[in-house]
Design an enzyme around this catalytic site. Sequence first.
Site, PDB file in Angstrom:
ATOM      1  N   ASN A 176       0.927  -1.236  -0.117  1.00 30.23           N
ATOM      2  CA  ASN A 176      -0.003   0.051  -0.009  1.00 30.23           C
ATOM      3  C   ASN A 176       0.879   1.106   0.123  1.00 30.23           C
ATOM      4  O   ASN A 176       1.394   1.548   1.279  1.00 30.23           O
ATOM      5  CB  ASN A 176      -0.888  -0.006   1.191  1.00 30.23           C
ATOM      6  CG  ASN A 176      -1.825   1.190   1.083  1.00 30.23           C
ATOM      7  OD1 ASN A 176      -1.700   2.024   0.538  1.00 30.23           O
ATOM      8  ND2 ASN A 176      -2.821   0.948   2.187  1.00 30.23           N
ATOM      9  N   ARG A 234      -2.575  -2.174  -3.282  1.00 27.46           N
ATOM     10  CA  ARG A 234      -3.797  -1.187  -3.195  1.00 27.46           C
ATOM     11  C   ARG A 234      -3.774  -0.035  -4.183  1.00 27.46           C
ATOM     12  O   ARG A 234      -2.677   0.545  -4.339  1.00 27.46           O
ATOM     13  CB  ARG A 234      -3.857  -0.702  -1.598  1.00 27.46           C
ATOM     14  CG  ARG A 234      -5.044   0.062  -1.570  1.00 27.46           C
ATOM     15  CD  ARG A 234      -5.004   0.818  -0.177  1.00 27.46           C
ATOM     16  NE  ARG A 234      -6.562   1.310   0.080  1.00 27.46           N
ATOM     17  CZ  ARG A 234      -6.673   1.983   1.378  1.00 27.46           C
ATOM     18  NH1 ARG A 234      -5.947   1.914   2.127  1.00 27.46           N
ATOM     19  NH2 ARG A 234      -7.944   2.344   1.286  1.00 27.46           N
ATOM     20  N   HIS A 236     -13.350   2.870  -0.194  1.00 23.49           N
ATOM     21  CA  HIS A 236     -13.167   1.991   1.073  1.00 23.49           C
ATOM     22  C   HIS A 236     -13.861   0.465   0.584  1.00 23.49           C
ATOM     23  O   HIS A 236     -14.190  -0.068   1.567  1.00 23.49           O
ATOM     24  CB  HIS A 236     -14.127   2.405   2.086  1.00 23.49           C
ATOM     25  CG  HIS A 236     -13.434   3.508   2.986  1.00 23.49           C
ATOM     26  ND1 HIS A 236     -13.972   4.583   3.674  1.00 23.49           N
ATOM     27  CD2 HIS A 236     -12.110   3.807   3.144  1.00 23.49           C
ATOM     28  CE1 HIS A 236     -13.068   5.309   4.261  1.00 23.49           C
ATOM     29  NE2 HIS A 236     -11.863   5.015   3.994  1.00 23.49           N
ATOM     30  N   ARG A 269     -12.002  16.153   6.816  1.00 27.38           N
ATOM     31  CA  ARG A 269     -12.828  16.178   5.594  1.00 27.38           C
ATOM     32  C   ARG A 269     -14.321  16.928   6.039  1.00 27.38           C
ATOM     33  O   ARG A 269     -14.836  16.095   7.205  1.00 27.38           O
ATOM     34  CB  ARG A 269     -12.874  15.148   4.597  1.00 27.38           C
ATOM     35  CG  ARG A 269     -11.501  14.598   4.114  1.00 27.38           C
ATOM     36  CD  ARG A 269     -11.700  13.682   3.334  1.00 27.38           C
ATOM     37  NE  ARG A 269     -10.323  12.902   3.353  1.00 27.38           N
ATOM     38  CZ  ARG A 269     -10.343  11.290   3.244  1.00 27.38           C
ATOM     39  NH1 ARG A 269     -11.503  10.926   3.123  1.00 27.38           N
ATOM     40  NH2 ARG A 269      -9.293  10.779   3.207  1.00 27.38           N
ATOM     41  N   GLU A 306      -7.859  -4.720   5.242  1.00 24.73           N
ATOM     42  CA  GLU A 306      -7.808  -4.506   3.986  1.00 24.73           C
ATOM     43  C   GLU A 306      -6.603  -5.145   3.196  1.00 24.73           C
ATOM     44  O   GLU A 306      -6.932  -5.807   1.966  1.00 24.73           O
ATOM     45  CB  GLU A 306      -7.645  -2.911   3.465  1.00 24.73           C
ATOM     46  CG  GLU A 306      -9.114  -2.295   3.883  1.00 24.73           C
ATOM     47  CD  GLU A 306      -8.880  -0.858   4.041  1.00 24.73           C
ATOM     48  OE1 GLU A 306      -8.236  -0.303   5.122  1.00 24.73           O
ATOM     49  OE2 GLU A 306      -9.401  -0.194   3.087  1.00 24.73           O
TER      50      GLU A 306
END
Length: 394
Positions: free
Chosen positions: A9, A91, A180, A241, A382
Site C-alpha cells: 500500500n 492497493r 473503502h 474532511r 484490507e
Amino acid sequence: MASKIMSINAGSSSLKFQLFEMPEEVLLVKGLFERIGLEDEMIFSYSIKDAKVKTSVKGKSHEEAINFLLHFLLERKVLTSLDELSGVGHRVAHGGEDFKTSSLVDSCALQKIKDLGKLAPLHNPVNVVGIEALQKDLPDCPQVAVFDTSFHQTMEAKNYVYPLPYRFYEEDSVRRYGFHGTSHQFVAAEAANYLEKPIESMKIISCHLGNGASICGIKDGKSVITSMGFTPLAGLMMGTRCGDIDPSIIPFLQNEKNLSASDMDKLMNAESGFKGVTDFSSDTRDIISEAEKGNERAKLALDMFAGRVKQTIGAYAAELDGVDVLIFTAGIGENSAVIREMICQDLTFFGIAIDQDQNQKNSRRISSAASSVEVLVVETNEELMIVRDTFHLI
Ligand code: ADP
C-alpha cells in the site's frame, strides 16, 4: 500448495506491506516505511513474530524502500529466495469504470491505472510507483491491483449519476465512484461468516468510521449505495474532511475570502471535519476526552458526526428496504463505544438496539436481545482482502 503473497500500500510518503502464507492466511511479517522522500533516511517499522522494531534506513524513494524490503525479507529468512514470493497485491485508489474487480497488472492494465491518475492525482501515481518498483526487482512475479472503487461498481446509474448536465458524466467521468470498497467487502463477508448465513440473503449497512469515513448499503453481497462520491471528500463528516455541504458555499467562500480552487480544496480536505469544527484535533479520542470535560465545541462535533451517520443509516435502510446487519469498523467503529452508542440511540424504529455491556467491551455482537437487527463490530483488514484477491487471481 502454500504460497507467500505480499500486499503493498504505497502512499505519498509511506509504504505499508504485509506478507501472508496462503491459503492458511498466516501473517508472517508486516511493516511500514514512513517519511519517504522527506530526508536522506526513512523510518522503517516492522513486526515479526512477537518482536516490534522501529529503525531508520538510508534512502529517499519508494524504489529504495522496496529494494530494502526485499533484502530484509531474505536476511530475516522470511523468504529463502525471492522466487518464493508467488504474487504481490497492490492497493490502488481508483479503478474508474474500467476495473469492476481486482486485476492482474499487465502493460494494458498499468496504462489504464496511469490514465486514471486524472481522477485520483494524489493516489494513483504513487500506487504506480509501487507497482513499477516491484516489476523492476521481480519481473517474473505476478502483480495484482486491488481497487478501492471496484466493489461499488455494482451501483445502479440512479445511485451514481449526479444531477449535473449529463455530458460531464460522458465526457469527464464525473460520477459517484465510492471508496473503502475493499474494507466494506471484507467486513460484510466476515459478518456473513460469523452469522453463518449466506451473504446473498442479507441486507447489510457497513459503517467504516476511521479518519476517513464512509457507509455502504449492501444487498445480495453487492454494493447498492455508498456515501463517498467522485472523491473521498463526500458524505460523512470526517477527521479533516467536511463531507457533504451545500455546494454553493464553495464559490461563496472563494469570493468572500479570495481563495483559489486549490485553497478551497485544501480547506475542505485538510482543515475541516472534526478538526475544523473543534479547532483543536481531528482525533476522536481527544475530542471525546474534551467533551467529557465540558467542551461545548467538542460535544457539538460529536453530535454532528453521530447525527450524520444515523441519518445515513436511515436513508440506506430505506434504499435497501430494511436492514438485517449493521456493521461498525475502522478506528472509531471498532474502538469507540461512546460513538457507537450515540449513533444507535433512538434507532429502535429500525429495530436497532445495543447491549451496553457488550458495547463497552467492544464485543463482536453488540446488539441486545430485543434488537431485530444484528449489530456487529468487525475488525477490518484490507491487506488480507488484497492478499486473498491476489491469491485467487494468480
Ligand atoms: P484511517 O482512515 O487513517 O485508516 P483509522 O481507521 O486507523 O483511520 O482510524 C483512526 C481514527 O480512529 C483516529 O483518528 C481516532 O479518531 C479513531 N480512534 C481510534 N481509537 C479510538 C478510540 N478508542 N476511541 C475513539 N476514537 C478512536
